[in-house]
Structure formats: C-alpha cells, structure tokens
Design a protein around this motif. Sequence first.
Motif, PDB file in Angstrom:
ATOM      1  N   VAL A 141      31.895  41.687  38.925  1.00 49.50           N
ATOM      2  CA  VAL A 141      32.328  40.417  38.334  1.00 49.50           C
ATOM      3  C   VAL A 141      31.211  39.948  37.397  1.00 49.50           C
ATOM      4  CG1 VAL A 141      33.154  38.081  38.788  1.00 49.50           C
ATOM      5  CG2 VAL A 141      33.581  39.904  40.462  1.00 49.50           C
ATOM      6  N   VAL A 142      31.544  39.846  36.109  1.00 47.71           N
ATOM      7  CA  VAL A 142      30.517  39.432  35.135  1.00 47.71           C
ATOM      8  C   VAL A 142      30.355  37.913  35.169  1.00 47.71           C
ATOM      9  CG1 VAL A 142      30.955  41.403  33.606  1.00 47.71           C
ATOM     10  CG2 VAL A 142      32.131  39.241  33.175  1.00 47.71           C
ATOM     11  N   HIS A 143      29.266  37.472  34.646  1.00 46.94           N
ATOM     12  CA  HIS A 143      28.916  36.047  34.462  1.00 46.94           C
ATOM     13  C   HIS A 143      29.498  35.077  35.502  1.00 46.94           C
ATOM     14  CE1 HIS A 143      32.744  35.971  32.385  1.00 46.94           C
ATOM     15  NE2 HIS A 143      32.297  36.291  31.197  1.00 46.94           N
ATOM     16  N   VAL A 144      29.058  35.243  36.752  1.00 47.14           N
ATOM     17  CA  VAL A 144      29.460  34.324  37.831  1.00 47.14           C
ATOM     18  C   VAL A 144      28.700  33.003  37.656  1.00 47.14           C
ATOM     19  CG1 VAL A 144      29.343  33.948  40.328  1.00 47.14           C
ATOM     20  CG2 VAL A 144      29.947  36.214  39.419  1.00 47.14           C
ATOM     21  N   LEU A 170      34.962  50.000  32.997  1.00 49.29           N
ATOM     22  CA  LEU A 170      36.123  49.524  32.248  1.00 49.29           C
ATOM     23  C   LEU A 170      36.249  48.027  32.478  1.00 49.29           C
ATOM     24  CD1 LEU A 170      38.556  52.387  33.368  1.00 49.29           C
ATOM     25  CD2 LEU A 170      37.095  52.331  31.326  1.00 49.29           C
ATOM     26  N   LYS A 171      36.419  47.287  31.371  1.00 46.50           N
ATOM     27  CA  LYS A 171      36.394  45.819  31.473  1.00 46.50           C
ATOM     28  C   LYS A 171      37.796  45.242  31.275  1.00 46.50           C
ATOM     29  CE  LYS A 171      34.638  41.538  30.762  1.00 46.50           C
ATOM     30  NZ  LYS A 171      33.747  41.248  29.666  1.00 46.50           N
ATOM     31  N   VAL A 172      38.189  44.383  32.205  1.00 47.57           N
ATOM     32  CA  VAL A 172      39.483  43.698  32.088  1.00 47.57           C
ATOM     33  C   VAL A 172      39.220  42.195  32.033  1.00 47.57           C
ATOM     34  CG1 VAL A 172      41.708  43.272  33.200  1.00 47.57           C
ATOM     35  CG2 VAL A 172      40.683  45.553  33.310  1.00 47.57           C
ATOM     36  N   PHE A 173      39.785  41.553  31.029  1.00 46.68           N
ATOM     37  CA  PHE A 173      39.667  40.099  30.893  1.00 46.68           C
ATOM     38  C   PHE A 173      40.839  39.442  31.611  1.00 46.68           C
ATOM     39  CE2 PHE A 173      37.181  41.494  27.226  1.00 46.68           C
ATOM     40  CZ  PHE A 173      36.126  40.589  27.195  1.00 46.68           C
ATOM     41  N   MET A 174      40.539  38.538  32.536  1.00 45.73           N
ATOM     42  CA  MET A 174      41.591  37.773  33.225  1.00 45.73           C
ATOM     43  C   MET A 174      41.806  36.432  32.516  1.00 45.73           C
ATOM     44  SD  MET A 174      40.282  38.650  37.090  1.00 45.73           S
ATOM     45  CE  MET A 174      41.723  38.128  38.028  1.00 45.73           C
ATOM     46  N   ALA A 175      41.113  36.211  31.418  1.00 48.37           N
ATOM     47  CA  ALA A 175      41.254  34.979  30.628  1.00 48.37           C
ATOM     48  C   ALA A 175      41.292  35.335  29.150  1.00 48.37           C
ATOM     49  CB  ALA A 175      40.107  34.029  30.922  1.00 48.37           C
ATOM     50  N   TYR A 176      41.276  34.288  28.291  1.00 46.83           N
ATOM     51  CA  TYR A 176      41.466  34.416  26.839  1.00 46.83           C
ATOM     52  C   TYR A 176      42.908  34.845  26.558  1.00 46.83           C
ATOM     53  CZ  TYR A 176      36.294  34.533  26.700  1.00 46.83           C
ATOM     54  OH  TYR A 176      34.960  34.261  26.858  1.00 46.83           O
ATOM     55  N   LYS A 177      43.829  33.977  26.972  1.00 48.01           N
ATOM     56  CA  LYS A 177      45.269  34.255  26.801  1.00 48.01           C
ATOM     57  C   LYS A 177      45.594  34.487  25.330  1.00 48.01           C
ATOM     58  CE  LYS A 177      49.696  32.355  28.364  1.00 48.01           C
ATOM     59  NZ  LYS A 177      50.192  33.547  29.056  1.00 48.01           N
ATOM     60  N   VAL A 233      35.328  42.578  35.604  1.00 47.10           N
ATOM     61  CA  VAL A 233      36.261  41.512  35.239  1.00 47.10           C
ATOM     62  C   VAL A 233      35.538  40.274  34.737  1.00 47.10           C
ATOM     63  CG1 VAL A 233      38.293  42.090  36.636  1.00 47.10           C
ATOM     64  CG2 VAL A 233      36.436  40.753  37.671  1.00 47.10           C
ATOM     65  N   HIS A 234      36.150  39.657  33.716  1.00 48.19           N
ATOM     66  CA  HIS A 234      35.881  38.261  33.370  1.00 48.19           C
ATOM     67  C   HIS A 234      36.885  37.494  34.222  1.00 48.19           C
ATOM     68  CE1 HIS A 234      35.428  34.795  30.315  1.00 48.19           C
ATOM     69  NE2 HIS A 234      36.256  34.387  31.257  1.00 48.19           N
ATOM     70  N   ALA A 235      36.378  36.802  35.246  1.00 43.41           N
ATOM     71  CA  ALA A 235      37.266  36.204  36.241  1.00 43.41           C
ATOM     72  C   ALA A 235      37.454  34.705  36.018  1.00 43.41           C
ATOM     73  CB  ALA A 235      36.720  36.478  37.640  1.00 43.41           C
ATOM     74  N   TRP A 248      30.094  28.364  26.516  1.00 44.00           N
ATOM     75  CA  TRP A 248      30.276  29.712  27.063  1.00 44.00           C
ATOM     76  C   TRP A 248      31.530  29.683  27.921  1.00 44.00           C
ATOM     77  CZ3 TRP A 248      24.983  28.209  27.063  1.00 44.00           C
ATOM     78  CH2 TRP A 248      24.090  29.139  26.510  1.00 44.00           C
ATOM     79  N   SER A 249      32.135  30.841  28.125  1.00 46.32           N
ATOM     80  CA  SER A 249      33.204  30.950  29.122  1.00 46.32           C
ATOM     81  C   SER A 249      32.823  32.009  30.135  1.00 46.32           C
ATOM     82  CB  SER A 249      34.525  31.359  28.463  1.00 46.32           C
ATOM     83  OG  SER A 249      35.008  30.294  27.697  1.00 46.32           O
ATOM     84  N   PRO A 250      32.909  31.690  31.436  1.00 43.07           N
ATOM     85  CA  PRO A 250      33.148  30.370  32.001  1.00 43.07           C
ATOM     86  C   PRO A 250      32.100  29.369  31.498  1.00 43.07           C
ATOM     87  CG  PRO A 250      33.126  32.069  33.722  1.00 43.07           C
ATOM     88  CD  PRO A 250      32.654  32.714  32.475  1.00 43.07           C
TER      89      PRO A 250
HETATM   90 ZN   LIG Z   1      33.545  36.948  29.705  1.00 43.50          ZN
END
Ligand SMILES: [Zn+2]
Length: 480
Positions: free
Chosen positions: A242-245, A154-161, A187-189, A292-294
């Motif tokens: 944690v994705v894309h560190v 399950l993926k939760v985005f902590m960004a992209y308000k 998480v997208h952290a 890209w984000s980050p």
């Molecule tokens: Zn992301």
Amino acid sequence: MTSKWIKGGTIVTAADTYRADLLIKEGIIAKIGIDLSAEAEAEGAEAVDAAGKLVFPGGVDPHTHLDMPFGGTVTADDFATGTRAAAFGGTTTVIDFCLTTKGKPLAESIATWHRKASGKAVIDYGFHLMIGEINDEVLAELPAVVNDEGITSLKVFMAYKNVFQADDGTLFRTMLAAKDLGAMVMVHAENGDVIDFLIRQALEAGHTDPIYHARTRPSIIEGEATGRAANLAELAGARLYVVHVTCEEAVRQIAEARSRGVDVWGETCPQYLTLDETYLARPGFEGAKYVWSPPLREQRHQEVLWNALKSGQLQTIGSDHCSFNYDGQKDLGLGDFSKIPNGGPVIEDRFSILYSEGVAKGRITLNQFVEMVATRNAKLFGLFPQKGTIAVGSDADIVIFDPSAERTLSAQSHHMNVDYNPFEGMSITGVPLSVLSRGEYVIRDRQFAGELGTGRYLKRSPYTASSGEAPDRTAASAKS
Ligand SMILES: [Zn+2]
Ligand SMILES: NC(=O)NCCC(=O)O
Ligand SMILES: [Zn+2]
C-alpha cells in the motif's frame, strides 16, 4: 574506473553499526575490514576520508513520478533533474511508475518510459507498471513484463475516477495474475467513487479552495480502501504493497491484515510524517502547494505513523515525488481545487527528513532508518543484495553522511526543478556530503560530479516464498 578506499567511517546497515573501511573495485564492494590500508595501497585505490562520518547504503526510493503527464500538465522534474536531486539527497536508486493507456500494448508504455529515462538518469532506476484494465491482451503480455523487463510490481489505482482508477474486479484479477508470476501488487488506496461524489457536492456548494481537497478525501475512506485491498489480497493469496499511507484507519487495516498473516506491506512518506492539513488552509491559493492524494491529515495521525514505522506495522519510506511548479502548474486549480495537479517535490529531502525527524529526534534507530529508506525497499522490490545494503558483492552505492551538520530546507538551495519546497524553513540535522553510485562520485563534497545517462535500468527479481519478507506477525499484531 578507479578503485576507492572509504576509510575511517562508521558503517550503518539495517542490522549493524560498526567502524570499518570499505574497498571498492569495479563499482562493487570488494572488501570490508577494520583497516584496509595495505589492500588499498596494493590496489592503488583513491582514499575517501570518512572519519567522523556515517557510511550508509545509498537510499532506494520506491515511489517516484518523473516526466509524468498528470492533471493536464507534466511533472516539473524529468529523469535528469529528478535523479540529480535524488542523488544530492542520498538516494542512489529510484523506482518510477510507468503509466499505461487502456487499449494500448503494455510494451509500448514501457518503451516510452525507457525513452524518458535513458540518457538522462544519473543514478540507477527501475519501473513499476500501472495496470488500468485486465483482458486477454494484458494477461498475455504480463509474463514478459515480469520475466523479460524485470518489472516485478504492478500498480492499481483505487482512486482518480475517470483518469487512472480501476475497479475491484481489475484489482482482484491483477492480484491473481501477479501471484502466479511472483509480482507484487501496489495500490493507491482511496475510495475513488465516494471521493468523486464528495468533490461534486463540494463544488456545487461553491467550495473551491484547496482545503476542500482534504475535506473531500476523509481518512475513513482511505482506511476502507486499504482494508478492501488487503481482503482481496488475502483471497487471492497475493503480495500487496500500500503506497503513501497517511492515517490511523489505514495503519489499523494493514496491522490487522498482517496479524492474520496477509502478505501486506505499507509505505508512508515524509510529508505525512511532518506536515498537516492546516497547510492546505494557508492564505490565498498557497494551500495548492500541499495538495497530495491522499491529503495531508490532522496532526494526530503523525504520531500514529511514527509509531507504526517503529513497531514494524509500516515498513518503508517513499517520496511519492511528483513535482509541479506553483506558478504555471498548481494554478490550473485556481477556482476549482479538484483541478490542482496532485503531488509535490520530495525526492531530494526524503532521506534527510527521515534521518533528522526520525533518528536525530529519537523516534527510530539508525538501523531502522537504513531499513526504511534503503534495505527493505530493495528486498521487497527484488533488488537485494545488489542494492540497499553495504556488503561484499553489493553495488558500491554509498552515502558519506555528516550526522551533526545543520541546514535549512529551502527552494533557494534545493536541486529539484520546481519553484517551491513544501518543507521550506525546516531545520535539518545531518547532511549527505558525498554520494557514490556503483563506486563513482555522483555528489562530491556537496557538488554534482555525475554525468547524465550513467544511471542504468534495473531488471528486478520476482519474489518466491523462499525470498522471504513474510510479515512479522509479532510486530504486526502490536496496535498503533
Ligand atoms: Zn497515489
Ligand atoms: N500522490 C499524489 O498526490 N500524486 C502522485 C500520484 C499518486 O501517487 O497518487
Ligand atoms: Zn505516487
């Protein structure tokens, strides 16, 4: 379905490198042995000459966005073009992110993603599910998501308000629910609230160029969000990925959490290992290709990421493939960097860049390479041993790889449905020559030999304590 005899190659798994033949029957690896000529003859198996070649398990890409609406447009690659390009690059399984919409049943979103993929994918695929809200309806649906759909992450985005971002309460409650179900939380952290403020501040000051994408998303707030997610996972007793560190600050948080025994895993991507933020400052609007984000970071972070991979502080390589054309899509952000669709095309080059920059340049071993592009991903996401390794009983997802061939990455020769390649001009050692999915050629001698729609949906297993993959405290406590 023809049986196949892969003869004379060097088999490479996450554990071993050895000379052996493979016999494939009904899409499954039936036998591994030094010389299987007698068995192959008795079986009438088609010979596949792998002499002088490496024989890898097909890559497992745990992070793709195919046919995804984002940033006012839809990604350029769908499941047909994206999985075909993945296969050219040596990837035989992708796990794509299924987006959800608040107030809409999860089942509807999942059905939409099945429609996008079925009849198109040329390799096998699974889905992660985005969680944007937690309420009674969502909680009631989750057991079926995990146990019936086999969506165990399950993926939760902590960004992209105001787009995808969820608050900490949602993240924590997702972790509690996931833990009970044996699902992993991804998480997208990044700290989306702080980024939102910094973006508004930059635009008000008249800073509209692509480089301000990087300047408004500093590494310190990726580290902050990564640490926050790890702390919440510790409190919930959940498994976190944690994705894309991208940076030292985030690596440090993951390493520290792992050394406390927190069940946290980290992925990085080829772009963060090879490109840096100076690309965003290229003349004109060209920097948009590298949004890209980050964001891409200062070059010094690359060495930290390589060391973290080598020492086990980071464990996997995803592509985060999210392709937008430069002409007609990236240019939505002309005059306002915050409107540039975020993401880039990487699905085809993930495997080869990691081999070339990692193994050929002596940064990681051959076996670590296989672990990062295939085996660990299959294990963490409930696909092992069906996927991610070469073993009797596993799916015959195989890459015949020429380790000494040289080529140059380019949009002129890639197979992704996009008008640029972020790695344009990069010299690469090693070429995936032929790629088999469940024993059938998808790529044969660099030519597409697959068929749209032959890729199968993969129901994945939940994790249990005994399914292993607990953090390695020794590796985790080594500092980057
Ligand atoms: Zn992301
Ligand atoms: N990474 C990125 O910029 N685009 C894809 C969406 C995401 O993974 O955040
Ligand atoms: Zn992504």
